[in-house]
Design a protein around this motif. Structure first.
Motif, PDB file in Angstrom:
ATOM      1  N   ARG A 189      14.257 -84.172 -39.195  1.00 19.06           N
ATOM      2  CA  ARG A 189      13.454 -84.964 -38.494  1.00 19.06           C
ATOM      3  C   ARG A 189      14.191 -86.220 -38.463  1.00 19.06           C
ATOM      4  NH1 ARG A 189      11.547 -85.960 -34.712  1.00 19.06           N
ATOM      5  NH2 ARG A 189       9.739 -86.903 -34.168  1.00 19.06           N
ATOM      6  N   LYS A 190      14.894 -86.727 -39.492  1.00 21.48           N
ATOM      7  CA  LYS A 190      15.430 -87.860 -39.373  1.00 21.48           C
ATOM      8  C   LYS A 190      16.646 -87.985 -38.625  1.00 21.48           C
ATOM      9  CE  LYS A 190      15.991 -90.971 -42.492  1.00 21.48           C
ATOM     10  NZ  LYS A 190      14.599 -91.971 -41.949  1.00 21.48           N
ATOM     11  N   ASN A 191      17.229 -86.615 -38.500  1.00 22.38           N
ATOM     12  CA  ASN A 191      18.396 -86.442 -37.516  1.00 22.38           C
ATOM     13  C   ASN A 191      17.964 -86.272 -36.209  1.00 22.38           C
ATOM     14  OD1 ASN A 191      20.208 -86.748 -39.187  1.00 22.38           O
ATOM     15  ND2 ASN A 191      20.369 -84.609 -39.937  1.00 22.38           N
ATOM     16  N   GLY A 192      16.639 -86.411 -35.849  1.00 21.70           N
ATOM     17  CA  GLY A 192      16.294 -86.117 -34.358  1.00 21.70           C
ATOM     18  C   GLY A 192      15.619 -84.948 -34.149  1.00 21.70           C
ATOM     19  N   TYR A 193      15.549 -84.074 -35.015  1.00 12.82           N
ATOM     20  CA  TYR A 193      15.107 -82.724 -34.517  1.00 12.82           C
ATOM     21  C   TYR A 193      13.546 -82.912 -34.336  1.00 12.82           C
ATOM     22  CZ  TYR A 193      19.824 -81.274 -34.567  1.00 12.82           C
ATOM     23  OH  TYR A 193      21.083 -80.921 -34.435  1.00 12.82           O
ATOM     24  N   ASP A 194      12.881 -82.218 -33.550  1.00 14.08           N
ATOM     25  CA  ASP A 194      11.568 -81.987 -33.479  1.00 14.08           C
ATOM     26  C   ASP A 194      11.244 -81.231 -34.686  1.00 14.08           C
ATOM     27  OD1 ASP A 194      11.126 -82.336 -30.081  1.00 14.08           O
ATOM     28  OD2 ASP A 194      11.329 -83.906 -31.691  1.00 14.08           O
ATOM     29  N   PRO A 203      21.544 -92.239 -46.374  1.00 12.46           N
ATOM     30  CA  PRO A 203      21.041 -91.470 -45.555  1.00 12.46           C
ATOM     31  C   PRO A 203      21.919 -91.099 -44.451  1.00 12.46           C
ATOM     32  CG  PRO A 203      19.381 -93.060 -46.193  1.00 12.46           C
ATOM     33  CD  PRO A 203      20.828 -93.465 -46.768  1.00 12.46           C
ATOM     34  N   PRO A 204      22.371 -92.224 -43.709  1.00 15.60           N
ATOM     35  CA  PRO A 204      23.252 -91.702 -42.512  1.00 15.60           C
ATOM     36  C   PRO A 204      24.463 -90.742 -42.911  1.00 15.60           C
ATOM     37  CG  PRO A 204      22.892 -94.163 -42.526  1.00 15.60           C
ATOM     38  CD  PRO A 204      22.263 -93.475 -43.766  1.00 15.60           C
ATOM     39  N   PRO A 205      24.996 -91.145 -43.903  1.00 17.73           N
ATOM     40  CA  PRO A 205      26.012 -89.973 -44.320  1.00 17.73           C
ATOM     41  C   PRO A 205      25.350 -88.767 -44.634  1.00 17.73           C
ATOM     42  CG  PRO A 205      26.444 -92.065 -45.468  1.00 17.73           C
ATOM     43  CD  PRO A 205      25.098 -92.158 -44.458  1.00 17.73           C
ATOM     44  N   GLN A 206      24.344 -89.075 -44.992  1.00 13.02           N
ATOM     45  CA  GLN A 206      23.761 -87.585 -45.377  1.00 13.02           C
ATOM     46  C   GLN A 206      23.406 -86.727 -44.347  1.00 13.02           C
ATOM     47  OE1 GLN A 206      20.305 -88.430 -47.525  1.00 13.02           O
ATOM     48  NE2 GLN A 206      21.370 -88.342 -49.638  1.00 13.02           N
ATOM     49  N   GLU A 207      22.791 -87.781 -43.176  1.00 16.64           N
ATOM     50  CA  GLU A 207      22.478 -87.024 -41.943  1.00 16.64           C
ATOM     51  C   GLU A 207      23.499 -86.248 -41.282  1.00 16.64           C
ATOM     52  OE1 GLU A 207      20.904 -89.783 -39.088  1.00 16.64           O
ATOM     53  OE2 GLU A 207      19.924 -90.915 -40.468  1.00 16.64           O
ATOM     54  N   ASN A 208      24.729 -87.361 -41.370  1.00 15.25           N
ATOM     55  CA  ASN A 208      25.982 -86.650 -40.817  1.00 15.25           C
ATOM     56  C   ASN A 208      26.283 -85.241 -41.434  1.00 15.25           C
ATOM     57  OD1 ASN A 208      25.873 -88.540 -39.164  1.00 15.25           O
ATOM     58  ND2 ASN A 208      27.615 -89.845 -39.920  1.00 15.25           N
ATOM     59  N   TRP A 209      26.335 -85.686 -43.014  1.00 15.59           N
ATOM     60  CA  TRP A 209      26.688 -84.563 -43.568  1.00 15.59           C
ATOM     61  C   TRP A 209      25.732 -83.183 -43.496  1.00 15.59           C
ATOM     62  CZ3 TRP A 209      23.208 -83.036 -47.933  1.00 15.59           C
ATOM     63  CH2 TRP A 209      23.573 -82.068 -48.641  1.00 15.59           C
ATOM     64  N   VAL A 210      24.496 -83.657 -43.351  1.00 18.48           N
ATOM     65  CA  VAL A 210      23.799 -82.707 -43.116  1.00 18.48           C
ATOM     66  C   VAL A 210      23.990 -81.954 -41.827  1.00 18.48           C
ATOM     67  CG1 VAL A 210      21.247 -81.958 -42.383  1.00 18.48           C
ATOM     68  CG2 VAL A 210      21.840 -83.382 -44.543  1.00 18.48           C
ATOM     69  N   PHE A 257       8.078 -90.019 -52.638  1.00 14.68           N
ATOM     70  CA  PHE A 257       9.261 -89.671 -52.495  1.00 14.68           C
ATOM     71  C   PHE A 257       9.607 -89.548 -50.861  1.00 14.68           C
ATOM     72  CE2 PHE A 257      13.362 -87.930 -53.777  1.00 14.68           C
ATOM     73  CZ  PHE A 257      13.817 -87.229 -52.746  1.00 14.68           C
ATOM     74  N   PHE A 258       8.803 -89.058 -50.210  1.00 18.21           N
ATOM     75  CA  PHE A 258       8.994 -88.717 -48.869  1.00 18.21           C
ATOM     76  C   PHE A 258       8.664 -89.952 -48.025  1.00 18.21           C
ATOM     77  CE2 PHE A 258      10.777 -84.602 -48.903  1.00 18.21           C
ATOM     78  CZ  PHE A 258       9.914 -83.801 -49.711  1.00 18.21           C
ATOM     79  N   THR A 259       7.986 -90.739 -48.590  1.00 17.10           N
ATOM     80  CA  THR A 259       7.689 -92.007 -47.790  1.00 17.10           C
ATOM     81  C   THR A 259       8.896 -92.927 -47.714  1.00 17.10           C
ATOM     82  OG1 THR A 259       5.386 -91.844 -48.679  1.00 17.10           O
ATOM     83  CG2 THR A 259       6.024 -93.823 -47.618  1.00 17.10           C
ATOM     84  N   LYS A 260       9.721 -92.506 -48.700  1.00 18.90           N
ATOM     85  CA  LYS A 260      10.600 -93.395 -48.774  1.00 18.90           C
ATOM     86  C   LYS A 260      11.807 -93.252 -47.617  1.00 18.90           C
ATOM     87  CE  LYS A 260      10.864 -93.885 -53.736  1.00 18.90           C
ATOM     88  NZ  LYS A 260      11.129 -92.750 -54.653  1.00 18.90           N
ATOM     89  N   SER A 261      11.551 -92.054 -47.132  1.00 13.62           N
ATOM     90  CA  SER A 261      12.397 -91.554 -45.825  1.00 13.62           C
ATOM     91  C   SER A 261      12.102 -92.231 -44.594  1.00 13.62           C
ATOM     92  CB  SER A 261      12.185 -90.090 -45.506  1.00 13.62           C
ATOM     93  OG  SER A 261      11.161 -89.714 -45.275  1.00 13.62           O
ATOM     94  N   LYS A 262      11.016 -93.145 -44.720  1.00 11.82           N
ATOM     95  CA  LYS A 262      10.623 -93.857 -43.573  1.00 11.82           C
ATOM     96  C   LYS A 262      10.144 -93.148 -42.483  1.00 11.82           C
ATOM     97  CE  LYS A 262      12.442 -98.162 -45.318  1.00 11.82           C
ATOM     98  NZ  LYS A 262      12.210 -97.776 -46.521  1.00 11.82           N
ATOM     99  N   LEU A 263       9.815 -92.150 -42.761  1.00  8.71           N
ATOM    100  CA  LEU A 263       9.238 -91.205 -41.554  1.00  8.71           C
ATOM    101  C   LEU A 263       7.833 -91.743 -41.219  1.00  8.71           C
ATOM    102  CD1 LEU A 263      10.421 -87.674 -41.774  1.00  8.71           C
ATOM    103  CD2 LEU A 263      11.054 -89.243 -40.056  1.00  8.71           C
ATOM    104  N   PRO A 264       7.410 -91.592 -40.151  1.00  8.00           N
ATOM    105  CA  PRO A 264       5.700 -91.902 -39.781  1.00  8.00           C
ATOM    106  C   PRO A 264       4.968 -91.015 -41.114  1.00  8.00           C
ATOM    107  CG  PRO A 264       6.693 -91.142 -38.096  1.00  8.00           C
ATOM    108  CD  PRO A 264       7.842 -91.274 -38.670  1.00  8.00           C
ATOM    109  N   ILE A 265       3.924 -91.469 -41.039  1.00  8.52           N
ATOM    110  CA  ILE A 265       3.185 -90.810 -41.945  1.00  8.52           C
ATOM    111  C   ILE A 265       2.612 -89.569 -41.373  1.00  8.52           C
ATOM    112  CG2 ILE A 265       0.800 -90.558 -43.228  1.00  8.52           C
ATOM    113  CD1 ILE A 265       2.742 -92.504 -44.693  1.00  8.52           C
TER     114      ILE A 265
END
Lengths: 139, 795
Positions: B353-358, B224-231, B312-320
């Motif tokens: 969102r994982k990258n910090g964007y609202d 994911p982090p690379p993804q983030e970066n990649w993203v 699937f999306f729960t795996k992203s560890k974002l809050p429900i």
């Protein structure tokens, strides 16, 4: 215009309650709580009647000097309670019905969300927006 | 790849150039075309260019990634500055002027340089290497910029800002750090999760492979982090995307933003943009999303059910809660399932969102699911695009990307508009439908929608009037209408007129006058009438109902009681006996029937009575009918008839005749009165008609009656009366002009009349029986009373 909107679960605990902050909200909470008895009474009275849209809408539950309380129940015994201001030009029944219909639709959308667990408090922003629009519309 | 530290201006410049070269915004692929152009514009010898390319690793990689590009640019600057081309020279050379490119694009570049210069001046965050951006291709500008840069440079040098802006080891991460920096202005280079372009690409490769693994992507944090970066990286390179990842509401007011905005502006200008959508999904991202989609749902046109998506999306560890909101945003059609577009949108939001964007409050346009058709085409386009991308990254995606954003841009609007259109269409169509329907009925009077309008088969007075009016309008003058106008007034006296009318009708061959024509045509006329009625009914728009065809009466006779016909006929005949030639034609027959009527009246024969009444609707004395009927009843009941000499006053006779049960008789009388039409002719005319023999058919019943009467009552008086009446009728007959011709029609008419008479008599019979029953009941009740009284008497 709705002064207070509440969604009550089947077990009679609130899933969502919100009121315009003009007054202390506790009073509205109390009104909603007391209206639950009336809702239950109406539900039991319906009995075996066909549950259709008309039945879902319970109508005026009870009026007070300042407010009128309207009720609406879904097929899954989820109740919507709406408190409106009496001083407002009397909202027609149709308007109340349409408001309940919108509530019901928004509630359905919330339920469709797989991340929403039935029984949780409704924290959907879309739902909030819709309720806000309802509470402001006739201001 | 060796680290490359760029100054702020350099950074901007290089990114701008990269964006420029990266026409198709593939973010990491720079087609050789533009790059070569650029390098040629650098006015460097080819071998130098080749050396540069080799040094930056483009030749190794086969394409120019951002990092390579930046290094290349740096090397160009180095070369242009005259420094030897060495890898170390990238960072070691201080104050490297920005590479100069002599090309038409240099205008922009120079502009960029200027902007960069200004920005750099403003920002004043320079790394150690602060090469003042020299004037670009156009020397004049270059000099200007150079001049401007120089002081700026010094100023910048004074501000050894954190190398925030300076690219880190890996240019790819620089945007990332940019962003990170934007979020953490103080952080500077604190956050650089990724270092090196190599690792950058490898994560992407991992991501690619990870996508195949599907869940593995989410499970492992490293991807994911690379993804983030990649993203994030993916978002930034096209300058617009720089801005993209900075939703307006988010974080930053750093210099980066201004630069980004500048670059964005340039980008826009360059690409006539539809790109300035922060949430645009890049092709890489889209491909990745599609691959992920495939892992869950192989069919790209299918849906991902909510539960699977939830997992699937729960795996992203974002809050429900956030996932719930993302779902609300992305599930466009609120069906609890995700299509490919919805899934991509959701995934994109998750990544953001994982990258910090609202999360936005509402779904950005670029994330809106496309229309289904376009979706298919887009998917189809994606496939080759992606394939091409992987194969020759330079070509296919770039060719697609320009279209994609535009698609993205247009789809949301189209989607919305189409949705709104569909809604409006639906509503309007429904409205039009309803309107159409409402218009159809009146517009088409001749359709089968006749039933709504009840065609009056039953003769109502008004209807009769109408029909008469029609008829008169079509055939006659008004004479008949007034006749019909007073149907209610039809009384016994009208019967006579009707008889006259009949006679006249016979004379007139238009089908109305002659009875035969009357009888023969009624059906057609009736049908015509009905048809006209239908028309009138269905098409209220018609000015007035068509004039009733002649002979409405026959229809009436068919459908309803004959009495009405008789009544009306009588009425018409009566009211204007002489006026209408037609009626007179008819009467002869009824008259003969009427003639025997009175004679029959005497016998008080039930059958005769009925026949009388039926065959002789018109009659001279109505009361005789009543009287006949009642007398008949009386006769049947009490067998007292002899006194009925004067048929004229049957009523008074009836009353005295009544014996056993006055109420019954009165009842009967009342009933008879109610059936004036029927009873009008009653006995007298019936008798009269019976007496007449000239008309074969009509006299048949008459004859029968006569016979029956004779059989029943061999009273001479009656006979005499009958004969008298008959004579009267016969006398009257010749006075009436009658068309002897048309025997067939006469026969038919008579047949019809007989039938009608039969029906009438049958009804009379039933009614009489009913009366009999009533009387019997009364008798029983009286007897019971007697019985009750008797015991008392006994007691």
């Amino acid at each position: 215009m709705a002064v207070c909107v509440a969604v009550i679960a089947k077990e009679n605990y609130p899933l969502y309650i919100r009121s315009t902050p003009t007054e202390n909200e506790l009073k509205f909470h109390y009104m909603v709580h007391t209206s639950l008895d009336v809702v239950d009474e109406k539900i039991s009275a319906m009995g075996k009647a066909l549950v259709d849209q008309r039945e879902l809408y319970l109508g005026l539950l009870y009026p007070t000097e300042d407010y009128k309380v309207y009720g609406y129940v879904t097929n899954s015994k989820v109740k919507f309670v709406m408190v409106v201001d009496s001083s407002n030009t009397a909202l027609r029944d149709n308007e109340i019905r349409s408001m309940f219909r919108k509530l019901h639709n928004s509630y359905t959308d919330v339920m469709c969300n797989p991340f929403y667990n039935p029984g949780d408090r409704i924290q959907s922003r879309a739902f909030d927006n819709m309720v806000t629009s309802m509470m402001i519309q006739v201001c | 790849m060796e680290g490359l530290t760029l100054s702020d201006a350099e950074q901007k410049y290089y990114s701008d150039l990269f964006s420029y070269c990266d026409i198709e915004s593939t973010k990491k692929v720079v087609v050789n075309g533009r790059v070569l152009e650029l390098f040629r514009a650098a006015q460097l010898p080819n071998d130098v260019v080749l050396q540069i390319m080799e040094l930056c690793g483009a030749t190794r990689l086969g394409y120019f990634g951002r990092s390579q590009f930046y290094i290349a640019l740096k090397l160009v600057a180095v070369a242009q500055s005259g420094f030897p081309l060495r890898v170390e020279s990238i960072n070691t050379v201080k104050d490297l002027p920005l590479p100069r490119f002599v090309a038409s694009k240099n205008e922009q570049e120079s502009r960029h340089a200027a902007s960069y210069s200004s920005d750099s001046e403003n920002q004043g965050s320079y790394s150690g290497v602060i090469p003042p951006p020299p004037g670009r291709g156009q020397v004049k500008k270059g000099s200007v910029t150079h001049d401007t840069v120089q002081p700026r440079t010094s100023a910048d040098a004074q501000e050894p800002a954190s190398p925030v802006v300076s690219p880190q080891q890996s240019p790819p991460t620089s945007p990332h750090t940019w962003r990170k920096h934007s979020r953490h202005p103080s952080g500077g280079n604190s956050e650089r999760p990724l270092a090196g372009s190599g690792p950058f690409w490898s994560p992407f490769g991992e991501a690619q492979s990870g996508s195949a693994g599907g869940d593995a992507v989410w499970s492992g944090h490293s991807p994911p982090p690379p993804q983030e970066n990649w993203v994030s990286f993916a978002d930034t390179p096209p300058t617009s995307t720089l801005l993209t990842m900075h939703p307006a509401s988010v974080q930053d007011q750093t210099t980066v933003r201004t630069v980004a905005s500048a670059t964005t502006a340039i980008e826009i200008r360059r690409q006539s943009s539809s790109y300035d959508d922060p949430w645009k999904i890049t092709d890489e991202q889209r491909q990745y999303y599609v691959n992920q989609f495939k892992t869950i749902q192989p069919d790209l046109n299918g849906f991902i059910p909510g539960s699977a998506a939830k997992e699937f999306f729960t795996k992203s560890k974002l809050p429900i809660l956030e996932l719930s909101h993302i779902w609300e945003l992305s599930d466009f059609d609120k069906d609890g399932a995700l299509t490919l577009d919805e899934f991509c949108a959701a995934f994109h939001l998750v990544v953001a969102r994982k990258n910090g964007y609202d999360l936005p409050e509402k779904l950005p346009e670029s994330l809106m699911p496309k229309l289904i058709d376009l979706e298919d085409s887009a998917d189809v386009g994606d496939q080759p695009g992606e394939v091409g991308y992987s194969g020759s990254p330079a070509e296919a995606p770039p060719s697609k990307s320009p279209s994609m954003p535009s698609l993205n841009q247009t789809w949301p609007e189209l989607n919305q508009s189409s949705e709104w259109e569909t809604f409006s269409e639906r509503s309007s169509s429904s409205q039009t439908l309803t309107q159409f329907d409402s218009n159809i009925a009146p517009a088409d009077p001749d359709t089968a929608i006749v039933h709504p309008v009840p065609i009056r088969m039953t003769p109502s007075k008004i209807h009769m009037q109408e029909m008469e009016l029609k008829r008169t309008g079509s055939d006659h003058t008004n004479p008949t209408s007034p006749l019909l106008v007073k149907p209610s007034d039809l009384s016994e006296e009208n019967k006579i007129n009707s008889s006259v009318k009949f006679a006249s009708g016979n004379t007139v061959a238009d089908g109305y006058s002659s009875s035969d024509s009357f009888t023969s045509d009624p059906e057609q006329i009736g049908s015509n009438v009905t048809r006209q009625r239908s028309h009138s009914g269905t098409s209220p728009d018609t000015a007035a109902p068509p004039p009733p065809p002649p002979r409405p009466q026959p229809s009436h006779s068919r459908s309803s009681s004959l009495d009405m016909n008789r009544t009306f006929a009588v009425t018409t005949g009566q009211q204007q006996t002489g006026v209408v030639a037609h009626p007179p034609a008819v009467p002869p027959r009824p008259q003969p029937s009427q003639a025997p009527g009175p004679t029959v009246h005497r016998p008080v024969d039930a059958d005769g009575l009925m026949t009388h009444t039926s065959t002789s609707p018109q009659q001279i004395p109505e009361q005789p009918n009543f009287a006949d009927f009642s007398q008949f009843e009386v006769f049947a009941a009490s067998n007292v008839n002899e006194e009925q000499d004067d048929e004229a006053e049957k009523h008074p006779e009836v009353l005295p005749v009544e014996k056993a049960s006055d109420p019954a008789s009165s009842l009967r009388v009342a009933k008879t009165d109610s059936k004036t039409e029927e009873k009008t002719a009653a006995t007298a005319p019936a008798n009269v008609s019976k007496g007449t023999t000239p008309l074969a058919p009509p006299p048949k019943p008459v004859r029968r009656r006569l016979k029956s009467e004779d059989e029943l009552r061999p009273e001479v008086d009656e006979h005499t009366q009958k004969t008298g009446v008959l004579a009267a009728v016969l006398a009257s007959q010749p006075s009436i002009p009658r068309s002897v011709g048309k025997d067939k029609k006469a026969i038919q008419a008579s047949i019809r009349r007989n039938k009608e008479t039969n029906t009438v008599l049958a009804r009379l019979n039933s009614e009489l029986q009913q009366q009999l029953k009533d009387v019997l009941e009364e008798r029983i009740s009286l007897e019971v009373q007697l019985e009750q009284l008797r015991p008392f008497s006994h007691l």
